[in-house]
Design a protein around this motif. Sequence first.
Motif, PDB file in Angstrom:
ATOM      1  N   ALA A  24       5.108 120.464  99.586  1.00  0.00           N
ATOM      2  CA  ALA A  24       4.361 121.270 100.557  1.00  0.00           C
ATOM      3  C   ALA A  24       4.214 122.710 100.074  1.00  0.00           C
ATOM      4  O   ALA A  24       3.172 123.341 100.287  1.00  0.00           O
ATOM      5  CB  ALA A  24       5.053 121.235 101.916  1.00  0.00           C
ATOM      6  N   ASP A  25       5.235 123.244  99.444  1.00  0.00           N
ATOM      7  CA  ASP A  25       5.184 124.620  98.956  1.00  0.00           C
ATOM      8  C   ASP A  25       4.476 124.737  97.618  1.00  0.00           C
ATOM      9  O   ASP A  25       4.232 125.845  97.137  1.00  0.00           O
ATOM     10  CB  ASP A  25       6.601 125.185  98.806  1.00  0.00           C
ATOM     11  N   GLY A  26       4.200 123.628  96.971  1.00  0.00           N
ATOM     12  CA  GLY A  26       3.559 123.658  95.665  1.00  0.00           C
ATOM     13  C   GLY A  26       4.540 123.938  94.534  1.00  0.00           C
ATOM     14  O   GLY A  26       4.145 124.174  93.406  1.00  0.00           O
ATOM     15  N   LYS A  27       5.818 123.929  94.844  1.00  0.00           N
ATOM     16  CA  LYS A  27       6.835 124.227  93.835  1.00  0.00           C
ATOM     17  C   LYS A  27       7.236 123.002  93.024  1.00  0.00           C
ATOM     18  O   LYS A  27       7.985 123.126  92.058  1.00  0.00           O
ATOM     19  CB  LYS A  27       8.074 124.821  94.498  1.00  0.00           C
ATOM     20  N   ILE A  28       6.739 121.851  93.402  1.00  0.00           N
ATOM     21  CA  ILE A  28       7.077 120.632  92.657  1.00  0.00           C
ATOM     22  C   ILE A  28       6.572 120.747  91.218  1.00  0.00           C
ATOM     23  O   ILE A  28       7.182 120.221  90.298  1.00  0.00           O
ATOM     24  CB  ILE A  28       6.534 119.370  93.363  1.00  0.00           C
ATOM     25  N   TRP A  29       5.476 121.494  91.032  1.00  0.00           N
ATOM     26  CA  TRP A  29       4.924 121.654  89.692  1.00  0.00           C
ATOM     27  C   TRP A  29       5.819 122.523  88.824  1.00  0.00           C
ATOM     28  O   TRP A  29       5.858 122.375  87.607  1.00  0.00           O
ATOM     29  CB  TRP A  29       3.507 122.204  89.752  1.00  0.00           C
ATOM     30  N   VAL A  30       6.550 123.436  89.448  1.00  0.00           N
ATOM     31  CA  VAL A  30       7.520 124.243  88.708  1.00  0.00           C
ATOM     32  C   VAL A  30       8.643 123.347  88.205  1.00  0.00           C
ATOM     33  O   VAL A  30       9.075 123.446  87.049  1.00  0.00           O
ATOM     34  CB  VAL A  30       8.073 125.385  89.590  1.00  0.00           C
ATOM     35  N   VAL A  31       9.100 122.453  89.069  1.00  0.00           N
ATOM     36  CA  VAL A  31      10.162 121.516  88.681  1.00  0.00           C
ATOM     37  C   VAL A  31       9.682 120.613  87.550  1.00  0.00           C
ATOM     38  O   VAL A  31      10.391 120.396  86.563  1.00  0.00           O
ATOM     39  CB  VAL A  31      10.613 120.681  89.901  1.00  0.00           C
ATOM     40  N   VAL A  32       8.460 120.108  87.680  1.00  0.00           N
ATOM     41  CA  VAL A  32       7.893 119.245  86.641  1.00  0.00           C
ATOM     42  C   VAL A  32       7.752 120.017  85.327  1.00  0.00           C
ATOM     43  O   VAL A  32       8.064 119.487  84.255  1.00  0.00           O
ATOM     44  CB  VAL A  32       6.530 118.667  87.092  1.00  0.00           C
ATOM     45  N   ALA A  33       7.322 121.261  85.400  1.00  0.00           N
ATOM     46  CA  ALA A  33       7.149 122.068  84.183  1.00  0.00           C
ATOM     47  C   ALA A  33       8.493 122.338  83.508  1.00  0.00           C
ATOM     48  O   ALA A  33       8.593 122.266  82.273  1.00  0.00           O
ATOM     49  CB  ALA A  33       6.464 123.387  84.523  1.00  0.00           C
ATOM     50  N   VAL A  34       9.522 122.613  84.275  1.00  0.00           N
ATOM     51  CA  VAL A  34      10.843 122.870  83.694  1.00  0.00           C
ATOM     52  C   VAL A  34      11.385 121.612  83.035  1.00  0.00           C
ATOM     53  O   VAL A  34      11.901 121.649  81.908  1.00  0.00           O
ATOM     54  CB  VAL A  34      11.818 123.402  84.771  1.00  0.00           C
ATOM     55  N   ILE A  35      11.262 120.476  83.712  1.00  0.00           N
ATOM     56  CA  ILE A  35      11.746 119.212  83.141  1.00  0.00           C
ATOM     57  C   ILE A  35      10.975 118.871  81.872  1.00  0.00           C
ATOM     58  O   ILE A  35      11.567 118.453  80.869  1.00  0.00           O
ATOM     59  CB  ILE A  35      11.655 118.080  84.181  1.00  0.00           C
ATOM     60  N   ALA A  36       9.659 119.065  81.882  1.00  0.00           N
ATOM     61  CA  ALA A  36       8.842 118.778  80.699  1.00  0.00           C
ATOM     62  C   ALA A  36       9.215 119.703  79.540  1.00  0.00           C
ATOM     63  O   ALA A  36       9.294 119.254  78.387  1.00  0.00           O
ATOM     64  CB  ALA A  36       7.360 118.921  81.032  1.00  0.00           C
ATOM     65  N   THR A  37       9.474 120.982  79.840  1.00  0.00           N
ATOM     66  CA  THR A  37       9.856 121.930  78.798  1.00  0.00           C
ATOM     67  C   THR A  37      11.177 121.544  78.159  1.00  0.00           C
ATOM     68  O   THR A  37      11.319 121.561  76.926  1.00  0.00           O
ATOM     69  CB  THR A  37       9.956 123.357  79.388  1.00  0.00           C
ATOM     70  N   VAL A  38      12.145 121.188  78.983  1.00  0.00           N
ATOM     71  CA  VAL A  38      13.444 120.758  78.452  1.00  0.00           C
ATOM     72  C   VAL A  38      13.285 119.497  77.611  1.00  0.00           C
ATOM     73  O   VAL A  38      13.847 119.376  76.513  1.00  0.00           O
ATOM     74  CB  VAL A  38      14.449 120.546  79.604  1.00  0.00           C
ATOM     75  N   PHE A  39      12.502 118.541  78.102  1.00  0.00           N
ATOM     76  CA  PHE A  39      12.275 117.286  77.376  1.00  0.00           C
ATOM     77  C   PHE A  39      11.642 117.544  76.015  1.00  0.00           C
ATOM     78  O   PHE A  39      12.108 117.032  74.992  1.00  0.00           O
ATOM     79  CB  PHE A  39      11.391 116.361  78.219  1.00  0.00           C
ATOM     80  N   PHE A  40      10.584 118.359  75.979  1.00  0.00           N
ATOM     81  CA  PHE A  40       9.917 118.631  74.708  1.00  0.00           C
ATOM     82  C   PHE A  40      10.805 119.452  73.779  1.00  0.00           C
ATOM     83  O   PHE A  40      10.753 119.283  72.560  1.00  0.00           O
ATOM     84  CB  PHE A  40       8.568 119.323  74.930  1.00  0.00           C
ATOM     85  N   GLY A  41      11.631 120.321  74.334  1.00  0.00           N
ATOM     86  CA  GLY A  41      12.582 121.067  73.508  1.00  0.00           C
ATOM     87  C   GLY A  41      13.573 120.143  72.827  1.00  0.00           C
ATOM     88  O   GLY A  41      13.888 120.312  71.651  1.00  0.00           O
TER      89      GLY A  41
END
Length: 75
Positions: A24-41
Amino acid sequence: MTLLLVSQNLMAQQTVEMADQLRADGKIWVVVAVIATVFFGIIIYLVSLDRKIGKLEREVGEQQLQSAKRPVSKI
């Protein structure tokens, strides 16, 4: 079997409030971006580690070949 179906139905009806709030807050994309960044790292780290290990393996193999080709001197 009936208990399994009933429990599955109850689990499907429950909502996760934290996930709903993040969506609802649109913050789910922040969580997805952090997880994706860690994964690609981690992926980049593993690829570079694999290259370094491969280079070391080749160097050790070459050294073993060179030492095997040397004539053994008898004293």
